[in-house]
Design an enzyme around this catalytic site. Structure first.
Site: not given
Ligand code: ATR
Length: 282
Positions: A76, A138, A227
């Protein structure tokens, strides 16, 4: 002599891509307009691009008659950079999930994820005047902020494990809106919310978010962008907190596809029967 196989006009590009449900969704949309000349020759397929070969794959696709593409993980941001022209919502998202070939052979980059989410939420509740809590900061969260703000909510609070990422998004979007934006960590979420959206990937690992049950206002809608066949961890958490209205992201998936289909064909498909069919396939 055999005829060369016609190249598909539209594709979903990703890596991996075999699991993508987009071809089924778009085939069902197209079937709703059988006989419509605007859809003559419409076909939609999957395209697996090498992780380091997105631009080359798109160029090859265009050369073989491609007109538009949906873009999924991990491309993306590549599509954002490739697009010659961006819609405001793609610009705000910093990512492109839909490409449309223009008359001068350039690419228009759009992002229909947020519109897909908004359309699905609106099937259940109003957004105008409501207090929104967006969990995560994210790409998935960023992609839906502008379309959510366009619905004129009362406020938008971004909570994230890493506070700095939420603060950066607030700073970025607050510059162009009078709607109150706030950033916080999960443990510091203050008040109650009418619409709570999970845009984190925590559910992928089966993990719950450390948020209090008190964030859910009476009558709130809990929405998970994830989902699956089974209830997601976030929606289980919401159910245990007493939330009655709980919706997973299948409608967002169908909704973003409907927006892309509309961009390409100017036709608005009915998402409801497609969503029912998709639910049966899970
Ligand atoms: P995406 O494109 O799917 O949004 P990303 O940019 O890697 O992927 O963002 C993932 C999001 O899920 C972030 O908000 C991440 O929190 P951080 O910014 O603190 O990393 C969150 N996230 C992923 N795993 C998590 C977990 N186990 N607990 C809480 N938040 C999580």
């Amino acid at each position: 002599m055999t005829e060369p196989t016609a190249s598909p006009s539209y594709v979903v590009i990703g890596n991996p891509i075999a699991h993508s449900k987009s071809p089924q969704i778009h085939a069902l949309f197209a079937a709703q307009f059988a006989g419509n000349p605007a859809l003559a020759g419409f076909c939609y397929d999957r395209l697996l691009a090498p992780v380091d070969g997105f631009a080359a794959s798109v160029a090859q696709f265009a050369a073989s008659g491609g007109r538009g593409a949906n873009v999924t993980v991990p491309f993306k941001e590549d599509a954002f950079r490739l697009a010659n022209l961006l819609t405001a919502r793609a610009q705000a998202a910093g990512a492109v999930n839909t490409l449309q070939l223009q008359a001068d052979d350039s690419w228009l980059g759009d992002n229909t994820d947020g519109a897909g989410l908004v359309a699905d939420v609106l099937r259940h509740v109003e957004i105008r005047g409501r207090r929104i809590l967006l969990l995560g900061a994210g790409g998935a969260a960023r992609g839906v902020i502008l379309p959510l703000l366009a619905q004129q909510p009362a406020s938008l609070t971004l909570a994230n494990r890493t506070l700095s990422r939420a603060s950066q998004l607030v700073e970025h979007f607050q510059a162009n809106t009078t709607i109150l934006l706030q950033a916080c960590e999960y443990g510091a979420i203050a008040g109650q919310f009418d619409l709570i959206i999970n845009a984190t990937s925590a559910s992928l690992g089966g993990e719950r978010l450390p948020i209090s049950n008190s964030v859910f206002a009476p009558g709130a809608l809990a929405y998970d962008m994830m989902y699956g066949k089974d209830e997601t961890p976030f929606l289980a958490q919401a159910r245990e907190a007493g939330v009655v209205l709980r919706v997973d992201g299948l409608g967002m998936l169908v909704g973003q596809a409907a927006e892309a289909f509309h961009l390409w064909t100017e036709l608005r498909p009915d998402v409801e029967p497609v969503l029912v069919w998709m639910r049966e396939q899970l």
